[in-house]
Design a protein around this motif. Structure first.
Motif, mmCIF file in Angstrom:
data_model
loop_
_atom_site.group_PDB
_atom_site.id
_atom_site.type_symbol
_atom_site.label_atom_id
_atom_site.label_comp_id
_atom_site.label_asym_id
_atom_site.label_seq_id
_atom_site.Cartn_x
_atom_site.Cartn_y
_atom_site.Cartn_z
ATOM 1 N N GLU A 175 -4.856 5.439 -4.410
ATOM 2 C CA GLU A 175 -5.887 5.262 -3.383
ATOM 3 C C GLU A 175 -5.839 3.838 -2.838
ATOM 4 N N VAL A 176 -5.948 3.707 -1.534
ATOM 5 C CA VAL A 176 -6.022 2.401 -0.895
ATOM 6 C C VAL A 176 -7.486 2.071 -0.647
ATOM 7 N N LEU A 177 -7.978 1.058 -1.331
ATOM 8 C CA LEU A 177 -9.387 0.678 -1.197
ATOM 9 C C LEU A 177 -9.617 -0.158 0.056
ATOM 10 N N ILE A 204 -5.819 1.430 -5.936
ATOM 11 C CA ILE A 204 -5.955 2.009 -7.269
ATOM 12 C C ILE A 204 -4.657 2.731 -7.580
ATOM 13 N N LEU A 205 -4.054 2.426 -8.731
ATOM 14 C CA LEU A 205 -2.813 3.078 -9.134
ATOM 15 C C LEU A 205 -3.095 4.412 -9.812
ATOM 16 N N ASN A 206 -2.045 5.172 -10.037
ATOM 17 C CA ASN A 206 -2.194 6.479 -10.685
ATOM 18 C C ASN A 206 -2.770 6.376 -12.090
ATOM 19 N N ASP A 207 -2.590 5.232 -12.737
ATOM 20 C CA ASP A 207 -3.146 5.044 -14.081
ATOM 21 C C ASP A 207 -4.546 4.426 -14.036
ATOM 22 N N VAL A 210 0.828 -1.221 0.000
ATOM 23 C CA VAL A 210 0.000 0.000 0.000
ATOM 24 C C VAL A 210 0.857 1.263 0.000
ATOM 25 N N SER A 211 2.162 1.135 0.295
ATOM 26 C CA SER A 211 3.058 2.287 0.300
ATOM 27 C C SER A 211 3.759 2.483 -1.040
ATOM 28 N N TYR A 212 3.457 1.648 -2.003
ATOM 29 C CA TYR A 212 4.055 1.756 -3.331
ATOM 30 C C TYR A 212 3.812 3.157 -3.895
ATOM 31 N N PRO A 213 4.842 3.825 -4.433
ATOM 32 C CA PRO A 213 4.713 5.220 -4.872
ATOM 33 C C PRO A 213 3.613 5.484 -5.900
ATOM 34 N N GLU A 214 3.282 4.467 -6.708
ATOM 35 C CA GLU A 214 2.282 4.669 -7.755
ATOM 36 C C GLU A 214 0.852 4.488 -7.260
#
Length: 373
Positions: A23-25, A35-38, A16-20
């Motif tokens: 949002e953490v669902l 949810i990733l930035n893409d 959940v700390s991954y830079p990309e």
């Protein structure tokens, strides 16, 4: 994503700390979703080693496949879920470490993930008639590559060098035909010049068979964009639809079949014309196309470009059931696209194809015999 860990909470915190991550669902001790930035949703599940095979099977099989598999397990006196295979009465753990063992305990040959769609794989597994699916290492070359002679970016020598680095035994240079002006299609006079250039390249790359092909347009009346004399000058002939996509189903079907009836034709490119997320397949009677492919000995392409993947897996299986054969092509327009062939292999596997079904797996000598070069 499925993972093994003796300390799942640390794995979840890292996930959940991954830079990309935008949002953490949800975040739990063994399951998290982000949810990733893409805008892509990614789920992570961490299980014990004894449950890994069961979880892998559970999350890779389609719903229909899994429902049927669980029903078969019940008939054998088991209960199956993502944690393992258990005795139905005592709930004692029986198996779950590997997928292979789960299928074996239920009385089935191991079913590859690509086949888990409940489309006949259970009967085949019971009868030990599952296909030995094609693998990437069996591919000896690519038939569908565009050069700078039409709308590609690279010279024939650059393509040949890249094919050699791929370890290929052959490469097919397959440029557009004369009517497709937007793609810098080759006039009959330019075809002759291109053939001369390929002959020069062959001397420079003697260990690589450089085939001179064409992706010849099927015109609206079903005739082909080159005359027979020009078609005969190629090592192989692809045909395809590149204009007038809005024809009604009957007209489009007749158009394609008319093109396939030419004796110089070897392959039908991207048979349904779809561009995933951009253009729907054109209206065509795929059953008639499959029948015509069988009658005319035309191999259907599995176009490996990620936007196409055409034929799709269901149509591939349907064609295979009618003894139609296939060819893989990346439809590359730069050497950076050559790696896309792996997507065609993946699609072919979903369509139950074996080495014997796909021309790219044969030796150069056998290919030359089959295409009449």
């Amino acid at each position: 994503i499925l993972a093994l860990s003796n300390d799942p909470e640390i794995v979840m915190e890292y996930f959940v700390s991954y830079p990309e991550v935008a949002e953490v669902l949800a975040k739990g001790t063994t399951k998290s979703s982000v949810i990733l930035n893409d805008h892509l949703q990614v789920d992570l599940r961490v299980v014990e080693e004894k449950s890994y095979g069961a979880a892998l099977q559970y999350f890779t099989g389609s719903k229909d496949h899994n429902v049927t598999l669980r029903s078969l397990a019940i008939k054998k006196g088991f209960k199956l879920n993502e944690y393992g295979l258990f005795d139905k009465e005592t709930e004692k753990y029986i198996s779950g470490k590997t997928e292979e063992d789960i299928y074996k305990r239920i009385g089935l040959t191991y079913i590859e993930p690509e086949l888990r769609e409940n489309r006949g794989e259970f009967d085949a597994a019971k009868n030990n008639t599952l296909p030995l699916l094609i693998i990437q290492d069996q591919i000896k070359g690519d038939f569908h590559v565009h050069s700078e002679w039409s709308d590609g970016s690279d010279s024939i020598e650059t393509i040949a060098e890249a094919a050699t680095k791929q370890g290929y035994e052959f490469i097919g240079i397959t440029d557009h035909s004369q009517s497709l002006k937007i793609a810098n299609g080759l006039s009959e006079e330019r075809v002759k010049k291109k053939i001369l250039e390929i002959e020069k390249a062959r001397k420079k790359f003697p260990e690589l068979r450089i085939f001179c092909g064409t992706e010849c347009d099927i015109k609206t009346d079903g005739s082909l964009d080159y005359n027979n004399k020009t078609l005969e000058s190629f090592d192989f002939v692809y045909i395809g639809i590149h204009t007038a996509f809005k024809m009604d189903k009957d007209t489009m079907t007749k158009r394609i079949i008319n093109g396939m009836s030419n004796d110089n034709v070897n392959f039908l490119a991207h048979p349904t014309g779809r561009l995933i997320g951009k253009r729907d397949p054109y209206e065509v009677d795929i059953e008639q196309i499959i029948d015509a492919a069988k009658q005319t000995n035309t191999r259907l392409e599995i176009n490996s470009f990620p936007d196409r993947l055409d034929l799709d897996d269901m149509h591939i299986k349907q064609a295979k059931d009618h003894d139609v054969k296939f060819v893989l092509g990346t439809d590359s327009h730069t050497i950076n696209h050559l790696g896309f062939l792996r997507f065609g292999v993946a699609t072919a596997r979903r369509g139950w194809l074996e080495k014997k079904d796909i021309l790219n797996t044969f030796s150069v000598r056998d290919i030359e015999k089959m295409i009449g070069t």
